[in-house]
Scaffold this active site. Structure first.
Site, PDB file in Angstrom:
ATOM      1  N   LYS A   1      16.118  81.153  43.007  1.00 55.96           N
ATOM      2  CA  LYS A   1      16.567  82.123  44.010  1.00 55.96           C
ATOM      3  C   LYS A   1      15.375  82.879  44.594  1.00 55.96           C
ATOM      4  O   LYS A   1      14.457  83.270  43.857  1.00 55.96           O
ATOM      5  CB  LYS A   1      17.559  83.086  43.349  1.00 55.96           C
TER       6      LYS A   1
ATOM      7  N   SER B   1      25.394  86.979  44.980  1.00 50.93           N
ATOM      8  CA  SER B   1      24.350  86.766  45.965  1.00 50.93           C
ATOM      9  C   SER B   1      23.552  85.484  45.751  1.00 50.93           C
ATOM     10  O   SER B   1      22.743  85.106  46.598  1.00 50.93           O
ATOM     11  CB  SER B   1      23.392  87.960  45.938  1.00 50.93           C
TER      12      SER B   1
ATOM     13  N   SER C   1      26.611  88.143  40.521  1.00 53.33           N
ATOM     14  CA  SER C   1      25.897  87.279  41.461  1.00 53.33           C
ATOM     15  C   SER C   1      25.496  85.911  40.955  1.00 53.33           C
ATOM     16  O   SER C   1      25.052  85.079  41.737  1.00 53.33           O
ATOM     17  CB  SER C   1      24.655  88.004  41.985  1.00 53.33           C
TER      18      SER C   1
END
Length: 520
Positions: A119, A196, A220
């Site tokens: 990420k 996210s 997330s």
């Protein structure tokens, strides 16, 4: 191509076999297709972590061939917007070095040749850490985050940096930054992948990689895992220190030092378990026994479910009971009200100090909090940063940390102990993936035709309380809706019970089975 190509431009063998548990070594070798070293691109993309590292360690598959296959897959599916940076040259160089080591007879580490994505709010040496926001577009990491470094030490190869909800402040991954764009769900590209960590989840579900890293503050890793039909772990955070499972201080663009953690995602629980084992230096656990296993059922987490999702999680629940799991009705009195006194009070106050600390530690101290806020491109994230800059929750922060959060933790601890349960079991989200809102990034949703409800609050309803208490949480696939959308089932356990949760997840996964791949 340059070393880091922007999307816009374009076990050692015994270790692998020993960790398979119920699958068995024979199943692994059969799945790998024999010893002729020839695998189609589709076969390579379908390998599990164990199958990948075994094939490479035995010389039946070159790491360079696999990386080339997956880079081609990433380019072909660039419209998913799952990746921000694709490090083609770096990944191929790492694969070439690994192949040379294997041919020389050197002992290989346990994840040798495994391609992953990370990420883009997690530092990866030599690559930008953009957090998907314009102000950080050119901040290049000088060193790997510790969790990334441990995976590299274990032989993993970073394919690239994954897209995310801007600055990780959201649950849809509809990122409106011009270099990022909304992430699309591989099961239905008109829908969100969750957030996210939506880019990591979408890349895994789309068979660009088998596993990767995300981060989790209030859901997330688990929400995108649920919506993309994969598995995601939020490791223990507790009160920090020895209670924290992963340690990545000032190596991740932060929201909250109290709540944030890096977490692994994989196509299956077995896949993410390999990453967790490498990061923590522990062994992959064997599946738990389901017969007699006591799991808690909190009525509030099972109520108000969307009509398309409810029968999927109920069917999974029924299968667990049929397998001998003891489902115990439990109560957490005042949970919602208590959580409401903790959640935003922490997440919208701690960035005031935490984000400048990360900037200073990463050679970007000339960028201010106000600079970051001014560059935010997504309207929903702009709203969050307005509250941060105004310190809207500053007055409530001390009580949130010192009074309400300890009470929340005590409430959970009593529930586990008094009911003699190993974990709570519940639907990860109350509805499957909604359609992308390319104007606002996140707005409202409706549950089976009901009144509009806030998208963010609706999706984190079940994941947020355990996050605020610092508990570990594991989401795994429960099935598909009639429309073919993935549904997740979550386990939340006491602080420090991560390996046990993974063991339980492995057993549930063996019972329910993995989801079919998306048709993309």
């Amino acid at each position: 191509m340059p070393a880091a190509t922007d999307r816009r431009h374009f076990l050692q063998t015994t270790g692998a076999l020993g960790a398979l548990g119920a699958t068995g070594a024979a199943g692994l070798l059969a799945a790998c297709g024999g010893d002729d070293g020839r695998y189609s691109a589709a076969e390579q993309r379908g390998f599990s972590v164990a199958e990948t590292v075994s094939a490479i360690a035995q010389g039946r598959l070159d790491a360079q061939a696999l990386v080339s296959t997956l880079l081609a897959r990433a380019r072909a599916l660039s419209s998913l917007n799952s990746l921000i940076t694709l490090d083609e040259a770096g990944a191929l160089a790492a694969a070439r070095e690994l192949d040379e080591r294997r041919r020389s007879g050197a002992t290989l580490p346990p994840l040798a040749g495994l391609p992953i994505v990370v990420k883009d709010n997690i530092n990866v040496r030599g690559l930008p850490t953009t957090a998907g926001t314009p102000a950080l577009r050119h901040v290049v990491a000088a060193a790997d985050a510790p969790s990334v470094q441990r995976l590299r030490d274990a032989g993993a190869i970073v394919l690239g940096k994954a897209n995310l909800h801007e600055l990780a402040f959201g649950i849809t991954s509809t990122n409106l930054s011009p270099f990022a764009g909304p992430v699309h769900n591989p099961y239905d590209t008109t829908r969100i992948p969750g957030g996210s960590s939506g880019g990591t989840a979408a890349a895994i579900a789309a068979r660009i990689v088998v596993a990767g890293l995300g981060t989790d503050t209030g859901g997330s890793t688990r929400v995108p895992a649920a919506l993309c039909g994969i598995a995601g772990l939020r490791p223990s955070v507790g009160n920090g220190g020895a209670e924290r499972r992963y340690h990545d201080e000032n190596a991740v663009v932060p929201i909250s030092h109290t709540r944030d953690t890096v977490g692994p995602l994989g196509r299956t629980v077995a896949d993410l378990a390999w990453l967790d084992a490498a990061i923590t230096g522990t062994a992959v656990p064997a599946p738990a026994a389901l017969a007699g296993l006591r799991l808690g059922i909190l009525a509030g987490f099972w109520s108000g479910l969307d009509a398309s999702l409810a029968p999927v999680v109920q069917a999974a629940r029924d299968r667990l009971q049929a397998a001998g799991v003891v489902l115990v009705e439990v109560d957490l009195p005042g949970l919602s009200a208590l959580n409401d006194q903790v959640s935003f009070q922490i997440a919208l106050h701690e960035p005031i100090a935490d984000l400048p600390a990360w900037l200073a530690a990463n050679g970007a101290g000339q960028i201010t909090l106000a600079d970051v806020a001014a560059g935010v491109a997504s309207p929903d994230v702009k709203g969050a940063f307005s509250a941060i800059l105004a310190d809207a929750f500053g007055a409530a922060y001390a009580d949130a940390i010192n009074v309400h959060r300890p009470r929340l933790q005590a409430l959970y601890a009593a529930c586990f102990a008094d009911n003699r349960i190993e974990a709570l079991l519940f639907p990860t989200t109350v509805l499957p993936a909604t359609t992308i809102d390319a104007v606002n990034g996140s707005s409202t949703v409706s549950i089976h035709g009901g009144p509009p409800a806030d998208t963010f609050g609706t999706y984190i309803r079940n994941t947020d309380p355990g996050s605020n208490a610092g508990l570990p949480g594991l989401s795994l696939p429960a099935g598909l809706t009639a429309a073919g959308l993935p549904v997740g089932l979550e386990l939340d356990g006491p602080v420090g019970s991560d390996r046990r949760l993974i063991a339980i997840g492995l057993a549930i996964e063996a019972l329910l089975g993995p989801l079919p791949a998306p048709s993309i």
